[in-house]
Design a protein around this motif. Sequence first.
Motif, PDB file in Angstrom:
ATOM      1  N   TRP A  77     -16.269   5.607  10.412  1.00 46.31           N
ATOM      2  CA  TRP A  77     -15.242   5.422  11.401  1.00 46.31           C
ATOM      3  C   TRP A  77     -15.610   4.607  12.424  1.00 46.31           C
ATOM      4  O   TRP A  77     -14.945   3.698  12.580  1.00 46.31           O
ATOM      5  CB  TRP A  77     -14.556   6.732  11.722  1.00 46.31           C
ATOM      6  N   TRP A 119      -9.725  10.570  18.101  1.00 44.37           N
ATOM      7  CA  TRP A 119      -8.650  10.943  17.058  1.00 44.37           C
ATOM      8  C   TRP A 119      -7.504  11.629  17.354  1.00 44.37           C
ATOM      9  O   TRP A 119      -7.686  12.758  17.808  1.00 44.37           O
ATOM     10  CB  TRP A 119      -9.436  11.433  15.740  1.00 44.37           C
ATOM     11  N   GLU A 124      -4.218  13.748   7.406  1.00 46.44           N
ATOM     12  CA  GLU A 124      -3.184  13.100   8.095  1.00 46.44           C
ATOM     13  C   GLU A 124      -2.994  11.689   7.931  1.00 46.44           C
ATOM     14  O   GLU A 124      -1.944  11.184   8.643  1.00 46.44           O
ATOM     15  CB  GLU A 124      -3.882  13.381   9.986  1.00 46.44           C
ATOM     16  N   ALA A 125      -3.581  11.115   7.297  1.00 50.14           N
ATOM     17  CA  ALA A 125      -3.216   9.713   7.070  1.00 50.14           C
ATOM     18  C   ALA A 125      -3.304   9.357   5.380  1.00 50.14           C
ATOM     19  O   ALA A 125      -2.166   8.862   4.904  1.00 50.14           O
ATOM     20  CB  ALA A 125      -4.465   8.746   7.781  1.00 50.14           C
ATOM     21  N   VAL A 138      -3.513   4.461  11.564  1.00 52.96           N
ATOM     22  CA  VAL A 138      -4.170   4.261  10.344  1.00 52.96           C
ATOM     23  C   VAL A 138      -3.140   4.333   9.247  1.00 52.96           C
ATOM     24  O   VAL A 138      -3.117   3.502   8.142  1.00 52.96           O
ATOM     25  CB  VAL A 138      -5.271   5.572  10.325  1.00 52.96           C
ATOM     26  N   ARG A 139      -2.132   5.021   9.366  1.00 54.47           N
ATOM     27  CA  ARG A 139      -1.092   5.117   8.520  1.00 54.47           C
ATOM     28  C   ARG A 139      -0.146   3.657   8.083  1.00 54.47           C
ATOM     29  O   ARG A 139       0.012   3.277   7.085  1.00 54.47           O
ATOM     30  CB  ARG A 139      -0.042   6.377   8.628  1.00 54.47           C
ATOM     31  N   SER A 168     -13.044   1.763  12.616  1.00 56.02           N
ATOM     32  CA  SER A 168     -11.896   1.618  13.915  1.00 56.02           C
ATOM     33  C   SER A 168     -12.211   0.187  14.534  1.00 56.02           C
ATOM     34  O   SER A 168     -11.122  -0.305  14.989  1.00 56.02           O
ATOM     35  CB  SER A 168     -12.364   2.930  14.648  1.00 56.02           C
ATOM     36  N   SER A 171      -4.032   8.528  14.243  1.00 55.15           N
ATOM     37  CA  SER A 171      -3.484   8.665  12.741  1.00 55.15           C
ATOM     38  C   SER A 171      -2.280   7.779  12.267  1.00 55.15           C
ATOM     39  O   SER A 171      -2.286   7.376  11.258  1.00 55.15           O
ATOM     40  CB  SER A 171      -3.451  10.057  12.422  1.00 55.15           C
ATOM     41  N   ASP A 188      -2.881  11.886  17.373  1.00 54.58           N
ATOM     42  CA  ASP A 188      -1.628  11.599  16.413  1.00 54.58           C
ATOM     43  C   ASP A 188      -1.294  10.169  16.714  1.00 54.58           C
ATOM     44  O   ASP A 188      -0.834   9.428  15.797  1.00 54.58           O
ATOM     45  CB  ASP A 188      -0.443  12.202  16.976  1.00 54.58           C
ATOM     46  N   HIS A 246     -14.026  14.696  10.404  1.00 53.41           N
ATOM     47  CA  HIS A 246     -13.190  13.425  10.292  1.00 53.41           C
ATOM     48  C   HIS A 246     -12.589  13.085   9.137  1.00 53.41           C
ATOM     49  O   HIS A 246     -11.516  12.614   8.889  1.00 53.41           O
ATOM     50  CB  HIS A 246     -14.080  12.149  10.715  1.00 53.41           C
ATOM     51  N   ALA A 299      -9.522  15.196   8.351  1.00 50.88           N
ATOM     52  CA  ALA A 299      -8.494  14.658   9.282  1.00 50.88           C
ATOM     53  C   ALA A 299      -7.970  13.407   8.619  1.00 50.88           C
ATOM     54  O   ALA A 299      -6.864  13.144   8.491  1.00 50.88           O
ATOM     55  CB  ALA A 299      -8.901  14.604  10.731  1.00 50.88           C
ATOM     56  N   MET A 300      -8.982  12.568   8.164  1.00 50.41           N
ATOM     57  CA  MET A 300      -8.312  11.205   7.675  1.00 50.41           C
ATOM     58  C   MET A 300      -7.555  11.338   6.468  1.00 50.41           C
ATOM     59  O   MET A 300      -6.421  10.932   6.305  1.00 50.41           O
ATOM     60  CB  MET A 300      -9.711  10.346   7.546  1.00 50.41           C
TER      61      MET A 300
END
Length: 421
Positions: free
Chosen positions: A178, A196, A242-243, A204-205, A182, A201, A198, A235, A238-239
Amino acid sequence: TPLRKWEDVERTVSLAAKELPVTDMHTHLFSADFKEQLLWGVDELLIYHYLTAEYFRYSELSYDDFWKYSKQQQAELIWQELFVKRSPVSEAASGVLTAFRRLGLDTSSRDINIYREAWKNRTASEQIDKVLAAARVKEVVMTNDPLDRSEREVWLHQGNTDTRFLGALRIDALLLNWTVASAELAAMGYQVEGEWNDGVSGEVRRFLKEWSAKVGALYIAASLPGDVRFGGRDHLTAMLEEAVIPVCLELGLPLGLMIGVRRQVNPSLKLAGDMSMKADLQLLEAVAVSHPDLQLLITVLARENQHELTVLSRKFRNITLFGCWWFLHTESMIQELTRFRTELLGFSYIPQHSDCRVLEQLINKWEHSRTVISEVLVSKYKRVYESGWLLSEEDIVRDLNEWFGGRFAVVRQNAAKTKVR
Ligand code: REL
Ligand code: ZN
């Protein structure tokens, strides 16, 4: 019309397995639009990282000295060590000869310049046409990484104009590094600095959606080490949660996971320095059970994981296993894997992808694989035939087409059902 004689079944299978066009669902090739990023020709074939690794089994040259040489010089050293001082019997070395021969070169020569000479006046586009025809590959799925600056440049300008080459969005760095990812996303204008949350993410989306569209991604994919797990407060989880997974579902794309690589066990070997490792398939099982609508295209690198993955595929219809990856892409491993995968899954998997990095390898990798696939299918048909079941040419072509591209298309169609319009 049913084929009554066994010899006719055998002959039909072997002919169809040789001739039917295939979709190659994972390669590292590019269309000619990508200029020097498309690797092809004699020297590139010889410095393929599989062969570089084999070269260092014999050579006493220091790694540093080797890497200082030009590609041409490296190719000559490899040719000398692997083709002249001894016979090219390994999978990778013999593959070079298969490609040369199928492209009409006289493989009786030990002089590398004879081969170079033969293709001296070819253009990349001519070679693509010749290779795709010889290999009977109708579609080649690329590996597209927008975080790679030189590749990104191409997409930001003319992009890919050759419809035989299809896109796949590669996201290893997002999941595994990341810090690097990033920084690169920030340089591309996405607001991903800081913790990280909302907002991050969401950005990233946005990146995943914009770049899936730009490269025309058929799926989103990554290679992972064998010890990553899913569901903790890390991470990677979550990645994915959430994405990556929400975007796959929203766009109706499968997620490809290639599990079980231990990168850079010997960094001196550069690209050739990666190793395989046994994987904990907890990640796959947890993703499959928690996201039944997410289509997963899966391959694992360790031989020790093959049986487990095949059984897991029987439990989840959103898992489709594919290919004999990397160190498993050898005659004996393809035989073993294809045999028991067929015994447990029938036609509901994708037996092979090439993972080519150099264009002409499409020829040898597919020719060698087609031969094994054909032998396995003949042996499986034999039992069916001996039970009195009659096969027609149409049956045989239908079955092989399912393996050679049909299954991959079904996975994509199933994935598209979740697409938000
Ligand atoms: O896609 C991957 O992660 C791997 O297939 C590659 O990293 C690997 O270097 C490739 O050349 C193996 O066949
Ligand atoms: Zn690959």
